[in-house]
Design a protein around this motif. Structure first.
Motif, PDB file in Angstrom:
ATOM      1  N   GLY A   1       0.808  -1.217   0.000  1.00 16.81           N
ATOM      2  CA  GLY A   1       0.000   0.000   0.000  1.00 16.81           C
ATOM      3  C   GLY A   1       0.836   1.259   0.000  1.00 16.81           C
ATOM      4  N   ALA A   2       1.923   1.268   0.787  1.00 15.95           N
ATOM      5  CA  ALA A   2       2.755   2.468   0.882  1.00 15.95           C
ATOM      6  C   ALA A   2       3.494   2.741  -0.420  1.00 15.95           C
ATOM      7  CB  ALA A   2       3.746   2.333   2.039  1.00 15.95           C
ATOM      8  N   VAL A   3       4.145   1.713  -0.977  1.00 16.43           N
ATOM      9  CA  VAL A   3       4.944   1.909  -2.192  1.00 16.43           C
ATOM     10  C   VAL A   3       4.059   2.306  -3.374  1.00 16.43           C
ATOM     11  CG1 VAL A   3       6.442   0.783  -3.877  1.00 16.43           C
ATOM     12  CG2 VAL A   3       6.785   0.374  -1.438  1.00 16.43           C
ATOM     13  N   LEU A   4       3.022   1.517  -3.628  1.00 14.09           N
ATOM     14  CA  LEU A   4       2.167   1.793  -4.781  1.00 14.09           C
ATOM     15  C   LEU A   4       1.252   2.991  -4.525  1.00 14.09           C
ATOM     16  CD1 LEU A   4       1.206  -1.806  -5.975  1.00 14.09           C
ATOM     17  CD2 LEU A   4       3.110  -0.349  -6.682  1.00 14.09           C
ATOM     18  N   GLY A   5       0.790   3.144  -3.280  1.00 10.12           N
ATOM     19  CA  GLY A   5      -0.090   4.265  -2.966  1.00 10.12           C
ATOM     20  C   GLY A   5       0.605   5.605  -3.098  1.00 10.12           C
ATOM     21  N   ILE A   6       1.840   5.707  -2.606  1.00 13.15           N
ATOM     22  CA  ILE A   6       2.595   6.958  -2.740  1.00 13.15           C
ATOM     23  C   ILE A   6       2.951   7.207  -4.197  1.00 13.15           C
ATOM     24  CG2 ILE A   6       4.775   8.094  -2.164  1.00 13.15           C
ATOM     25  CD1 ILE A   6       4.605   6.815   0.592  1.00 13.15           C
ATOM     26  N   SER A   7       3.281   6.138  -4.932  1.00 10.67           N
ATOM     27  CA  SER A   7       3.564   6.299  -6.364  1.00 10.67           C
ATOM     28  C   SER A   7       2.334   6.833  -7.096  1.00 10.67           C
ATOM     29  CB  SER A   7       3.994   4.958  -6.968  1.00 10.67           C
ATOM     30  OG  SER A   7       5.168   4.475  -6.357  1.00 10.67           O
ATOM     31  N   LEU A   8       1.166   6.272  -6.779  1.00 14.71           N
ATOM     32  CA  LEU A   8      -0.070   6.772  -7.373  1.00 14.71           C
ATOM     33  C   LEU A   8      -0.329   8.210  -6.954  1.00 14.71           C
ATOM     34  CD1 LEU A   8      -2.704   6.320  -8.952  1.00 14.71           C
ATOM     35  CD2 LEU A   8      -3.697   5.332  -6.870  1.00 14.71           C
ATOM     36  N   GLY A   9      -0.044   8.525  -5.689  1.00 11.58           N
ATOM     37  CA  GLY A   9      -0.235   9.889  -5.202  1.00 11.58           C
ATOM     38  C   GLY A   9       0.660  10.886  -5.914  1.00 11.58           C
ATOM     39  N   ILE A  10       1.901  10.488  -6.206  1.00 11.38           N
ATOM     40  CA  ILE A  10       2.818  11.381  -6.933  1.00 11.38           C
ATOM     41  C   ILE A  10       2.277  11.668  -8.322  1.00 11.38           C
ATOM     42  CG2 ILE A  10       5.105  11.495  -8.004  1.00 11.38           C
ATOM     43  CD1 ILE A  10       6.180   9.967  -5.564  1.00 11.38           C
TER      44      ILE A  10
ATOM     45  N   ASN B   1      -5.269  -5.178  -0.899  1.00  9.50           N
ATOM     46  CA  ASN B   1      -4.144  -4.404  -1.425  1.00  9.50           C
ATOM     47  C   ASN B   1      -4.611  -3.294  -2.344  1.00  9.50           C
ATOM     48  OD1 ASN B   1      -1.637  -5.459  -0.355  1.00  9.50           O
ATOM     49  ND2 ASN B   1      -2.028  -7.348  -1.470  1.00  9.50           N
ATOM     50  N   ILE B   2      -5.526  -3.604  -3.239  1.00  7.36           N
ATOM     51  CA  ILE B   2      -6.032  -2.588  -4.174  1.00  7.36           C
ATOM     52  C   ILE B   2      -6.724  -1.468  -3.416  1.00  7.36           C
ATOM     53  CG2 ILE B   2      -7.716  -2.161  -6.005  1.00  7.36           C
ATOM     54  CD1 ILE B   2      -7.106  -4.973  -7.055  1.00  7.36           C
ATOM     55  N   ALA B   3      -7.541  -1.833  -2.423  1.00  2.00           N
ATOM     56  CA  ALA B   3      -8.256  -0.815  -1.652  1.00  2.00           C
ATOM     57  C   ALA B   3      -7.285   0.111  -0.925  1.00  2.00           C
ATOM     58  CB  ALA B   3      -9.202  -1.485  -0.655  1.00  2.00           C
ATOM     59  N   MET B   4      -6.222  -0.440  -0.353  1.00  7.19           N
ATOM     60  CA  MET B   4      -5.256   0.384   0.372  1.00  7.19           C
ATOM     61  C   MET B   4      -4.479   1.295  -0.571  1.00  7.19           C
ATOM     62  SD  MET B   4      -3.860  -2.116   3.417  1.00  7.19           S
ATOM     63  CE  MET B   4      -2.859  -0.782   4.082  1.00  7.19           C
ATOM     64  N   VAL B   5      -4.114   0.782  -1.746  1.00  6.66           N
ATOM     65  CA  VAL B   5      -3.401   1.605  -2.724  1.00  6.66           C
ATOM     66  C   VAL B   5      -4.276   2.753  -3.198  1.00  6.66           C
ATOM     67  CG1 VAL B   5      -2.443   1.612  -5.060  1.00  6.66           C
ATOM     68  CG2 VAL B   5      -1.852  -0.235  -3.486  1.00  6.66           C
TER      69      VAL B   5
ATOM     70  N   SER C   1       4.244  10.597   6.053  1.00  2.00           N
ATOM     71  CA  SER C   1       4.546   9.464   6.941  1.00  2.00           C
ATOM     72  C   SER C   1       3.386   9.198   7.900  1.00  2.00           C
ATOM     73  CB  SER C   1       5.821   9.750   7.737  1.00  2.00           C
ATOM     74  OG  SER C   1       6.933   9.907   6.887  1.00  2.00           O
ATOM     75  N   SER C   2       2.809  10.263   8.436  1.00  5.85           N
ATOM     76  CA  SER C   2       1.667  10.101   9.336  1.00  5.85           C
ATOM     77  C   SER C   2       0.486   9.471   8.616  1.00  5.85           C
ATOM     78  CB  SER C   2       1.264  11.460   9.921  1.00  5.85           C
ATOM     79  OG  SER C   2       2.289  11.979  10.750  1.00  5.85           O
ATOM     80  N   GLN C   3       0.277   9.850   7.357  1.00  2.00           N
ATOM     81  CA  GLN C   3      -0.828   9.281   6.586  1.00  2.00           C
ATOM     82  C   GLN C   3      -0.607   7.795   6.323  1.00  2.00           C
ATOM     83  OE1 GLN C   3      -3.709  10.942   5.787  1.00  2.00           O
ATOM     84  NE2 GLN C   3      -4.387   8.882   5.230  1.00  2.00           N
ATOM     85  N   VAL C   4       0.620   7.396   6.073  1.00  2.00           N
ATOM     86  CA  VAL C   4       0.924   5.977   5.882  1.00  2.00           C
ATOM     87  C   VAL C   4       0.612   5.194   7.149  1.00  2.00           C
ATOM     88  CG1 VAL C   4       2.768   4.309   5.471  1.00  2.00           C
ATOM     89  CG2 VAL C   4       2.657   6.390   4.099  1.00  2.00           C
ATOM     90  N   VAL C   5       0.970   5.734   8.303  1.00  2.00           N
ATOM     91  CA  VAL C   5       0.674   5.068   9.572  1.00  2.00           C
ATOM     92  C   VAL C   5      -0.841   4.963   9.772  1.00  2.00           C
ATOM     93  CG1 VAL C   5       0.886   5.213  12.082  1.00  2.00           C
ATOM     94  CG2 VAL C   5       2.847   5.770  10.637  1.00  2.00           C
ATOM     95  N   ILE C   6      -1.562   6.024   9.446  1.00  2.00           N
ATOM     96  CA  ILE C   6      -3.026   6.003   9.579  1.00  2.00           C
ATOM     97  C   ILE C   6      -3.632   4.919   8.699  1.00  2.00           C
ATOM     98  CG2 ILE C   6      -5.121   7.306   9.045  1.00  2.00           C
ATOM     99  CD1 ILE C   6      -3.589   9.833   9.935  1.00  2.00           C
ATOM    100  N   VAL C   7      -3.133   4.785   7.483  1.00  2.00           N
ATOM    101  CA  VAL C   7      -3.649   3.760   6.578  1.00  2.00           C
ATOM    102  C   VAL C   7      -3.317   2.362   7.106  1.00  2.00           C
ATOM    103  CG1 VAL C   7      -3.407   2.770   4.261  1.00  2.00           C
ATOM    104  CG2 VAL C   7      -3.644   5.241   4.550  1.00  2.00           C
ATOM    105  N   MET C   8      -2.122   2.202   7.692  1.00  2.00           N
ATOM    106  CA  MET C   8      -1.771   0.915   8.279  1.00  2.00           C
ATOM    107  C   MET C   8      -2.746   0.538   9.387  1.00  2.00           C
ATOM    108  SD  MET C   8      -0.243  -0.764  11.047  1.00  2.00           S
ATOM    109  CE  MET C   8       0.818   0.395  11.900  1.00  2.00           C
ATOM    110  N   LEU C   9      -3.057   1.493  10.251  1.00  2.00           N
ATOM    111  CA  LEU C   9      -4.013   1.214  11.326  1.00  2.00           C
ATOM    112  C   LEU C   9      -5.413   0.967  10.766  1.00  2.00           C
ATOM    113  CD1 LEU C   9      -2.808   3.896  13.916  1.00  2.00           C
ATOM    114  CD2 LEU C   9      -2.330   1.446  13.922  1.00  2.00           C
ATOM    115  N   GLY C  10      -5.769   1.679   9.713  1.00  2.00           N
ATOM    116  CA  GLY C  10      -7.075   1.477   9.089  1.00  2.00           C
ATOM    117  C   GLY C  10      -7.202   0.152   8.371  1.00  2.00           C
TER     118      GLY C  10
END
Length: 223
Positions: free
Chosen positions: A31-40, A94-98, A152-161
């Motif tokens: 989620g972090a790797v692909l999600g941040i890539s999508l965000g960029i 995985n798709i939902a998190m990304v 970084s805080s958003q990644v942690v929030i998504v991990m908890l979610g």
């Protein structure tokens, strides 16, 4: 009435807990790797992209940021099969998190881009760079450096979610806790253990992101 704590079940059920932890780690890694890539990409599209792409990305971002993550997860896992796209539990999670992290990180990264001095864009143009080359070589890294703590805080929030993925039987840490309490009837103890593990994972993930930030932005770490 005095409640007596009993953690004797840990010896029997630790494989389920370990499997849940590993699944949670896998979910956040993807989620972090692909999600941040999508965000960029989405941040570039909204800030500097072609005019036809901006409303499409804006609609995606607003849709995701204004609907519950659980509903997004259910749509992907239960809704897409009606269109002929059958997904496994982990694939859907995985798709939902990304998709979720991509929308939130888009707005965070876009704020960093908008804070970029105009002189940097002019410098890129003076070197005959295309807008995309200017973004890639001149704008992106300083923008990420500005917003790295928030990202970084958003990644942690998504991990908890990610705990809600247990609702589609993805075998994460929460799924393990639910399984254990259904077998042992020690709900209090099962959720205490899972809560402490989530706390440790959140602290560890935040520290990992600090280290990653120091590697990507060495000048910042040196200050």
């Amino acid at each position: 009435m005095t409640y007596i704590f009993d953690f004797g079940w840990l010896a029997e059920y630790y494989p389920q807990i370990l499997k849940g932890v590993l699944t949670t780690l896998q979910l956040i890694a993807v989620g972090a790797v692909l999600g941040i890539s999508l965000g960029i990409f989405c941040a570039w599209a909204r800030a500097l992209g072609p005019s036809w792409l901006k409303p499409i990305v804006a609609a995606y971002v607003e849709l995701i940021r204004n609907t519950p993550f659980l509903i997004q997860l259910f749509f992907i896992f239960f809704g897409l099969p009606s269109l002929g796209l059958q997904l496994g539990e982990l694939t859907a999670a995985n798709i939902a998190m990304v998709v979720n992290l991509g929308a939130y990180s888009c707005e965070i990264i876009r704020a960093g881009i908008q804070a970029t001095p105009k002189g940097q864009f002019e410098a890129g143009a003076s070197l005959a760079m295309t807008p995309f080359e200017t973004f890639r070589h001149v704008v992106l890294v300083p923008s990420l450096q500005r917003i790295w703590p928030a990202l970084s805080s958003q990644v942690v929030i998504v991990m908890l979610g990610s705990s809600v993925v247990s609702q589609i039987a993805a075998e994460d840490l929460t799924f393990a806790a639910n399984f254990i309490q259904s077998r042992t009837f020690r709900a209090f103890e099962a959720y205490i253990v899972s809560t402490l593990i989530y706390l440790c994972l959140a602290i560890l993930l935040r520290q990992v992101l600090v280290v990653v930030g120091g590697f990507i932005f060495p000048r910042r770490a040196a200050r």
